[in-house]
Scaffold this active site. Structure first.
Site, PDB file in Angstrom:
ATOM      1  N   PRO A 289       0.813  -1.227   0.000  1.00 57.54           N
ATOM      2  CA  PRO A 289       0.000   0.000   0.000  1.00 57.54           C
ATOM      3  C   PRO A 289       0.845   1.275   0.000  1.00 57.54           C
ATOM      4  O   PRO A 289       0.475   2.266  -0.643  1.00 57.54           O
ATOM      5  CB  PRO A 289      -0.813  -0.125   1.300  1.00 57.54           C
ATOM      6  CG  PRO A 289      -0.879  -1.596   1.550  1.00 57.54           C
ATOM      7  CD  PRO A 289       0.441  -2.132   1.097  1.00 57.54           C
ATOM      8  N   TYR A 290       1.962   1.248   0.688  1.00 58.84           N
ATOM      9  CA  TYR A 290       2.824   2.432   0.769  1.00 58.84           C
ATOM     10  C   TYR A 290       3.463   2.736  -0.584  1.00 58.84           C
ATOM     11  O   TYR A 290       3.393   3.868  -1.080  1.00 58.84           O
ATOM     12  CB  TYR A 290       3.907   2.188   1.819  1.00 58.84           C
ATOM     13  CG  TYR A 290       4.778   3.397   2.116  1.00 58.84           C
ATOM     14  CD1 TYR A 290       4.258   4.499   2.778  1.00 58.84           C
ATOM     15  CD2 TYR A 290       6.119   3.402   1.749  1.00 58.84           C
ATOM     16  CE1 TYR A 290       5.055   5.594   3.072  1.00 58.84           C
ATOM     17  CE2 TYR A 290       6.921   4.496   2.034  1.00 58.84           C
ATOM     18  CZ  TYR A 290       6.387   5.587   2.695  1.00 58.84           C
ATOM     19  OH  TYR A 290       7.184   6.678   2.975  1.00 58.84           O
ATOM     20  N   SER A 291       4.066   1.734  -1.213  1.00 57.09           N
ATOM     21  CA  SER A 291       4.739   1.941  -2.486  1.00 57.09           C
ATOM     22  C   SER A 291       3.761   2.327  -3.592  1.00 57.09           C
ATOM     23  O   SER A 291       4.048   3.197  -4.417  1.00 57.09           O
ATOM     24  CB  SER A 291       5.507   0.682  -2.910  1.00 57.09           C
ATOM     25  OG  SER A 291       6.682   0.529  -2.145  1.00 57.09           O
TER      26      SER A 291
END
Length: 368
Positions: A210-212
């Site tokens: 989710p972050y990337s």
């Protein structure tokens, strides 16, 4: 057209007349001279760039900046640095505790804490109204999209769309909301949009789903805005920080809690496939790798933010930290198989093995 072609033919004929022994004509390249010339050109460029990047934009006391995510970390440190330099600073803080804390630390400085939730349209509109009312005769010189959350929860298969939505709302759409709300003021001042992405927006590692994905979105959005706002004289800049220990990136308990938050919502079958030992190994290896690579010198990020705000010739992209410069950025240009092998070696010495694979894989499960 034919007139130009005649001129071209005449020029070629003249050239041939001045080249005797054309059949034996060769071009000799002296390799050491060529390498030396290239080296000198590179050194000259680096020196010139260093010199022109030292030129300040000036007039900081007539400029205001709006910074998001100032409860702690990079945003808080940047707010105080800018206020001490003479900027009028509007510091967007999510919590009342954050606003009170930065207010107490900035007494006597031109710093104004502003309530801000970057995931909420009404909150962003209210912050825009406060800034507009308090600007006075100042120009809004820049907005700094610093707010973000570290949305790494373990393997992508463990995450639901909820984790992706939360990451998008803060890390990507927060930038979009704030920038759109303040863009009219920046067009008037011919100011700057400065946003933070991450090395995770350049190269995605296992466990950073989710972050990337959100940070890749920030990179794309930043490129679009840079090209679209150029006619208005608004410049757009991006920071790509590496791993820093002063943020919750390296909070071991916080990461364990994040992974546990998705693990407990998974189906019993999926938890059985991986096993508790696998989950713990993923957490331990992640924390160990980030602790080994991470830096405690957050000034690398703060100084780049400040340069993007104050330099007459700011860079369009900043890689922040030695790991960003020497590890992540070069790795992003590697061929895919080499990149995969490099990242596996960098993050972990021995990859953890899911419980079902230790038991013989799916063939055994089907037989049972």
């Amino acid at each position: 057209f034919f007139f130009r072609m005649d001129h071209l033919r005449n020029a070629i004929d003249t050239l041939h007349q001045h080249l005797p022994n054309q059949e034996s004509l060769t071009v000799s390249v002296h390799l050491p001279t060529l390498v030396g010339a290239a080296g000198a050109a590179l050194v000259g460029y680096v020196v010139l760039r260093y010199c022109w990047e030292l030129i300040p934009v000036g007039g900081t006391k007539q400029k205001a900046v709006f910074i998001t995510g100032c409860d702690s970390g990079f945003g808080r440190a940047l707010s105080l640095k800018c206020a001490k330099a003479g900027f009028t600073v509007f510091s967007g803080c999510l919590t009342e505790q954050g606003r009170e804390s930065i207010y107490k630390e900035s007494i006597g400085l031109p710093l104004h804490p502003v309530p801000l939730d970057v995931t909420n349209n009404e909150s962003v509109a209210a912050a825009r109204k406060i800034v507009g009312e308090k600007l006075g005769d100042k120009d809004l010189w820049a907005i700094v999209n610093n707010a973000g959350i570290f949305s790494c929860y373990g393997l992508a298969e463990w995450c639901s769309t909820d984790e992706y939505k939360l990451s998008f709302e803060v890390n990507l759409l927060g930038c979009v909301r704030v920038t759109n709300a303040f863009l009219d003021l920046l067009k008037r001042s011919r100011g700057r949009v400065i946003s933070v992405s991450s090395v995770a927006g350049r190269i995605a590692t296992s466990g950073s789903g989710p972050y990337s994905v959100a940070k890749y979105g920030v990179e794309a959005w930043n490129d679009v805005m840079r090209r679209e706002l150029r006619p208005f004289g608004v410049s757009v800049h991006l920071l790509e920080p590496g791993i820093f220990k002063a943020t919750n990136l390296l909070d071991k308990k916080a990461h364990d809690d994040r992974v546990w938050s998705v693990w407990k919502k998974m189906s019993a079958n999926l938890r059985e496939e991986y096993g508790e030992d696998y989950r713990q190994e993923v957490v331990d290896q992640w924390n160990a790798a980030l602790d080994r690579i991470g830096s405690s010198h957050i000034n690398h990020v703060i100084d780049n933010y400040y340069h993007a705000l104050t330099a007459y010739f700011p860079r369009l992209r900043y890689q922040c930290g030695w790991d960003a410069l020497l590890i992540w950025s070069p790795a992003s240009y590697m061929p895919t198989p080499i990149q995969d092998a490099f990242l596996n070696t960098l993050v972990r010495s021995t990859p953890p093995i899911p419980a079902i694979m230790k038991r013989g894989g799916y063939a055994e499960k089907k037989h049972d």
